[in-house]
Each structure stands twice: as C-alpha cells, then as structure tokens.
Design an enzyme around this catalytic site. Structure first.
Site, short mmCIF file in Angstrom:
data_model
loop_
_atom_site.label_atom_id
_atom_site.label_comp_id
_atom_site.label_asym_id
_atom_site.label_seq_id
_atom_site.Cartn_x
_atom_site.Cartn_y
_atom_site.Cartn_z
CG MET A 275 0.38 -6.21 -15.96
SD MET A 275 -0.67 -7.30 -14.96
CE MET A 275 0.37 -7.53 -13.52
NE ARG A 276 1.00 3.38 -15.93
CZ ARG A 276 0.84 3.30 -17.23
NH1 ARG A 276 -0.37 3.16 -17.74
NH2 ARG A 276 1.88 3.34 -18.05
CB ALA A 277 -4.36 -1.18 -11.63
#
Length: 675
Positions: A275-277
């Site tokens: 989910m970092r993107a």
C-alpha cells in the site's frame, strides 16, 4: 569561513521532472524522497545539491546536537532535557559517502571521553545531522548492504537506534532521502528502491541549443561562482518563497474521495506491491495541488504524481525494464476515470467485483512467460543434429526460473560486502579480538587488557591509563560479493531446444541470485571454433540477462578454449579488483569436439578440455560444474571435468533451493526442516 556558492537551482537547464520531484518533496517531506537514475555526466548531483539553498530555515533547540524542534522536542533525545532558547539555522544537506563506516552513519561511543573521563557518551553520526533536512547519497546503488539496512530502519521509523559498544541510544531522524545512481553500475536493492517516494530518469538532451546553453552556464559559473549565483539569486528566492507558501497550504488541501478512488485504481492497474504506492501517490498529489495553489486535488495532480511515483514500483523482477510507457499511463488513467466516478458499495462483501480476483492485477499467482525473443516456439522441428556442423541457430527462449541454491566460494575472503561467501568485513558479527589489524576498536577487550595494570600505572582519577599495547581490534565476519563467471556451452551438443531452454532458465535464475547477493557477473560462451566474452564483468545483471537472451547456439564445442578464456578473464579482473574472489559456474554436458589450436577429434578435444580444467584449478579458482547431459545414455564427462576443476558437479535440477530442501526433508523425515 563561508561555504563556496553552489550552482543555483533556477539556473539548471532542462530536467523538468527532476526539478518538480525535488520541489514536491520540499513542500511535503513525507512523500519519501527522490531516486535519480541516469547516465554519467547529466548533472544529477548538481541539481540535488542546489536544492539545499531553497529549503526553509529551521528553529532548533540551542545546543542540541540532534536538531530538535523547540516547539516539539524529542523526549528521548540524548541531549535532553533541553533549555528554553532556540537558534535559527539553514536546513542541512548531509552527504553520505559510499565508503562511509557504520560508526559514521549512526554514531558511536565517544571513545575519547570514555577512556579519559570514564563517562559513557554518545558521538552523533550523519543520521543525526540529517534530521529535518536532506540526506543525499551519491551512487546509492553502490552503498554497502549493512549501511542500506540502517537507512531502511531509520527511513521506516523516523528514528535511529544505536545498540553497540555499551551505548543504547535512540534519537529522531526524519529526513528527505535523495539518491542518485547510474544504472550501468548495477541496480538498487528492492527494499531500498521501494523506500524512495519518487523516481526520475534523467538523460542528456540531444538538442543542440539546450546542450549549448548548459555548457555556457557551467563555464560562467566556473569563471565566477559568486557572481553567477548572485545573478540567479532573485529567481531562487522566488522559488524558496513558493515552497514556503505551498508548505503552509499543504495541510489544508482537500483530497476528494473520487480522486482517492482514482489513485487506488491506478495502483491496482499497475499491480504494485503493498500500500506504500497508494500513500505516496496521495501525498504527491496533495503536494502538487499545493504547489500550483489549488485547494483540492484534481485529475491533473494525480496524473503528475503517477508519472513520478509509479515507474520504479512496476519493476517486480531485476530483469524487468524500468520505467512506464506513456500509452500505458494514459490507458490506466482512462480506466481509472470510470472508477473515480463510481460510488463504493456500502458492504464490500456484497460487491461481486470486489474480490481479490475482480480488478486489474488479480487472479492469483502470475504465470511464467518465456523471456527469450522467440517466445513459446513450441512444436518446432529441430533444424540441427547435436554435434553437427557450424551452422547457427536463432536464440531460444528461457525456461522456467526458480530460486537458486547458495553456491559459495570456500574459505574466508576479504572482498566487497555482499551476501554470498564468508569474509572478514567491517560489518557482521565480531568473532574475536586481536592485537593485529582489525576493523574498529574492541572496547571490552581493550579495557580488560588495561584493567590489571591501573595500580602500577598510578591511576588516581575516573579515567583509565592506557598504553598502546592495551589496544585490541575487532575481527568481524560477514558476507562478501564475488565475481561469478558463467561459462555456457552454446554448441550443437547443447542445442536441443528443450535442453538449451532449460539451461537458459537456469542461468537466468543464477543471475537473479547474483543480483540479490551483490555479485559482479560475467558471461563466457563457447561454440563454433572459439570462446568469447559475451559480457565483461559487471554489476548490472540485467545487462547480462539481455545478452544471454540474445545468445545464439549451434556449431562445434571448443570446451578447452572456453575454460582457458575463463582463466584469462579471471586474471585480468584480479588486477582491477584483487580482493573479489571468483566463482566459475560451468554449464555443459562435457562433450568437446574442438581442442586447443583447433584440433579435432573427440578424444583429443576431451583430453585438452581436462588439461585446461586442471590449469584453471591451479589458479585456486572455485568452480561448480552444472551437468546438462540428458538422454538414456550418459557419458559422465561433466563429472570428469568437475574432478579436474576440484569442484562439485550438480545436475540442472539440483540448482534449485526447493529441490535441495525437498531432498533434506526426505532424508530427515521432517517436513519442517529447511535446506
């Protein structure tokens, strides 16, 4: 003494994406930094260093070595408790050299005070100096692994933790991470690559006018740095003011739910991990909206953010091409536009399309695809008999890849830090103390050596009385990267399509393993009348993979020449990098049809190959023979080669770590035992 003027940020010609990425991080530091990829001589470092003068000045607690904010000081700061006074200073740009030590990065025990005053004091490192500023790493892809691990920890937690030499310290370390790299010198570890919020690919312009202006401004700066900086001071001041205004606005920028759905749809369409993107894309979109003076994020902000935040997150394999095609982005934006307008279902469990397989990138495990230029190519007739003439066949596709087993060089080396073979190193575990040369002071052993002599030396205060013969150094053992040379038989005896496909898949798997273990790799192929160096030793294993995929097959088997060419390449490379130990991986069925100086006849050719193998073994080079012979009748020539080389012989399937683990489980009867 005042610092020498830096090249003004406003005077940089071109590099619009790089300038925008740096400015957006200056507006919203939580984006996570910038990775700048590009060929040599493209002013990457110049642009990054110019950013420092644009960053707003900081209020810091007076006398705090860790740059604490007086409005919210770090309660765990080693310099706490803090006073009431504050000092204003410019934001710091701290440079981390590639050859820096661990002590220099995270800090260490202040040995001078510990040994003379008898107090346990902490000497801050570069991470402390970079707090609330910029940490810049030039050639970040060449940074040693143990330093990369420390950077990952600090970047993830916003704190630096030091547990060493009797010191236990934790301090705030929140910084803007900026790295530059030349991809020709090797790729970046995936874990560190993902920590960079944005990435930019830079290249020198091919426009004559642009190149002319670049040279003109650089020469003007070198002739009069102060005068050139003064000429652009007003433009830089306007940019700095723009950054301050955008920073003040960024907390109030609204991210509408429709744009948040657009962001999630884009990340799903490009099948990014984790989910970092999504978070980086959201923060970058907000920063872009604040930069252009808007109160809410719009589609243009999301599109600009996607160009900077997604390209490096699409690279799921070291051999995938980096970057993102414009038509792919436009198609994804078009698809995301529909989802941005849709209202989310009230209950995700009732959404027939909401499962993990419903959207782009779903559908379980990805299927392996042929990576060679000829693709599947199934059902083709053989156009050459094994061991035939010198006719040439087109490249074949690579077979299924796998997780390779660890192949090590025996003994204890002293090469560059890596993850393959045992080595003495500056990092790793301390094995013992020594009076000879080592890596760093062994504090406990030094104190133990000095302690029995304190009364005789007349000690009266809290500090120790030391002599030079008390000093003990640490011997540490870690892992090193090696020079892994793949000697690949590409002759007619190996040219059966299914066999060569399997060999290509094995070499690609070993190349991927070399990438992960920070090795240098080279490829030697032999076919026809001679061997050739298909790839000189390099850290860029994706280049090696590309060369391998273009490898042609067929012809006779000059096995002896392949071994002698390998020996010559090792000798040449050892003069450039004498500490890096070589490992030869020979992939062959052991058959030879051409001997030394073009001699023909199978018996003569095999004898010459065995003699060449013994010559290579006499250099002390570690070797592994991968036996690629198949069929009902096996001659066992590869095993004879392995004996002459003094190394093991493995079957193709034995290169797989899963195969080794399965054998161990079968022998032990314990399904939980790993290889």
């Amino acid at each position: 003494m005042s610092a020498a003027p830096r090249f003004p940020f406003s005077a940089v010609v071109g590099h619009d994406d790089l300038r925008l990425a740096l400015l957006l991080n200056a507006v919203h530091p939580r984006i996570g930094g910038v990775l700048v990829r590009g060929e040599k001589g493209t002013a990457k470092s110049t642009v990054v260093r110019a950013l420092a003068s644009l960053l707003p000045s900081l209020d810091v607690v007076d006398g705090c070595r860790f740059g604490c904010d007086p409005a919210a000081p770090d309660p765990q700061c080693p310099d706490a408790p803090h006073g009431a006074t504050a000092t204003r200073r410019p934001a710091q740009l701290v440079e981390l050299p590639v050859g820096a030590t661990e002590d220099r990065l995270i800090g260490s025990l202040d040995l001078e005070r510990a040994l003379t005053e008898g107090v346990r004091a902490f000497q801050p490192g570069l991470l402390a100096g970079a707090h609330r500023g910029v940490l810049y790493v030039d050639e970040v892809n060449l940074l040693h692994d143990h330093l990369v691990d420390l950077l990952l920890d600090a970047a993830a937690m916003g704190r630096a933790h030091v547990e060493r030499d009797g010191v236990s310290v934790s301090h705030a370390s929140s910084f803007l991470l900026v790295g530059t790299m030349n991809p020709e010198e090797g790729e970046l570890r995936p874990q560190l690559l993902d920590r960079f919020g944005l990435t930019v690919q830079v290249a020198a312009s091919r426009e004559v006018g642009t190149r002319t202006e670049v040279v003109r401004r650089r020469l003007a700066f070198e002739a009069d740095p102060a005068g050139f900086a003064a000429q652009w001071a007003e433009a830089d001041a306007e940019l700095a003011e723009h950054i301050r205004a955008a920073r003040a606005r960024v907390e109030n920028v609204v991210l509408p739910d429709s744009e948040l759905r657009r962001i999630s749809a884009l990340c799903a369409a490009f099948d990014v991990d984790g989910m970092r993107a999504d978070l980086v894309l959201a923060r970058t979109s907000i920063a872009h909206a604040a930069w252009r003076g808007a109160d809410a994020v719009s589609e243009e902000d999301v599109e600009a953010a996607a160009r900077l935040a997604l390209p490096h997150r699409r690279r799921r394999d070291p051999f995938d091409e980096p970057g993102m095609a414009e038509d792919q982005l436009q198609q994804a934006l078009s698809d995301a536009a529909e989802q941005a307008e849709d209202q989310p279902p009230e209950d995700p469990d009732d959404d027939p399309d909401g499962g993990p397989d419903g959207g782009p990138g779903g559908g379980g495990e990805p299927q392996d695809e042929p990576t060679g230029p000829t693709g599947g190519g199934g059902g083709e007739e053989q156009d050459q008999q094994p061991g035939g003439g010198d006719s040439e066949r087109a490249p074949v596709g690579a077979g299924q890849s796998f997780r390779a087993r660890l192949l090590e060089v025996p003994g204890l080396g002293e090469g560059a830090p890596g993850r393959r073979s045992r080595a003495r190193s500056r990092s790793g575990r301390t094995t013992r103390a020594t009076t000879a040369d080592g890596h760093g002071l062994h504090v406990t052993a030094t104190l133990a050596a000095a302690a029995p002599h304190q009364a005789a030396r007349g000690r009266s205060g809290p500090g120790l009385v030391l002599r030079s013969d008390d000093v003990r150094r640490s011997l540490r053992e870690g892992r090193e990267g090696n020079l892994v040379l793949f000697a690949v038989d590409a002759s007619g005896s190996m040219a059966a399509r299914d066999r060569m496909t399997a060999v290509s898949g094995a070499v690609l798997s070993l190349l991927r393993d070399a990438y992960q273990r920070r090795d240098k790799v080279g490829v030697i192929t032999f076919r026809g009348d001679k061997a050739e160096v298909a790839l000189p030793p390099t850290s860029s294993v994706d280049v090696a993979a590309a060369r391998l995929r273009r490898m042609r097959t067929g012809g006779r088997t000059p096995l002896a020449d392949g071994l002698l060419r390998t020996k010559h390449l090792i000798q040449t490379e050892s003069t450039r990098d004498p500490q890096r130990r070589p490992l030869v991986v020979l992939l062959t069925d052991g058959k030879a049809t051409v001997g030394v100086q073009g001699a023909t006849g199978s018996k003569q050719a095999v004898d010459d190959a065995l003699r060449a193998a013994r010559v290579l073994a006499d250099t002390g080079t570690a070797s592994v023979v991968v036996d690629c012979e198949n069929g009902p009748v096996k001659l066992g020539l590869a095993n004879q080669l392995a004996t002459a080389l003094g190394g093991p012989s493995l079957r193709l399937e034995e290169l797989s770590a899963e195969h080794v683990a399965g054998v161990v489980r079968a022998v032990s009867g314990d399904s939980g035992l790993a290889a």
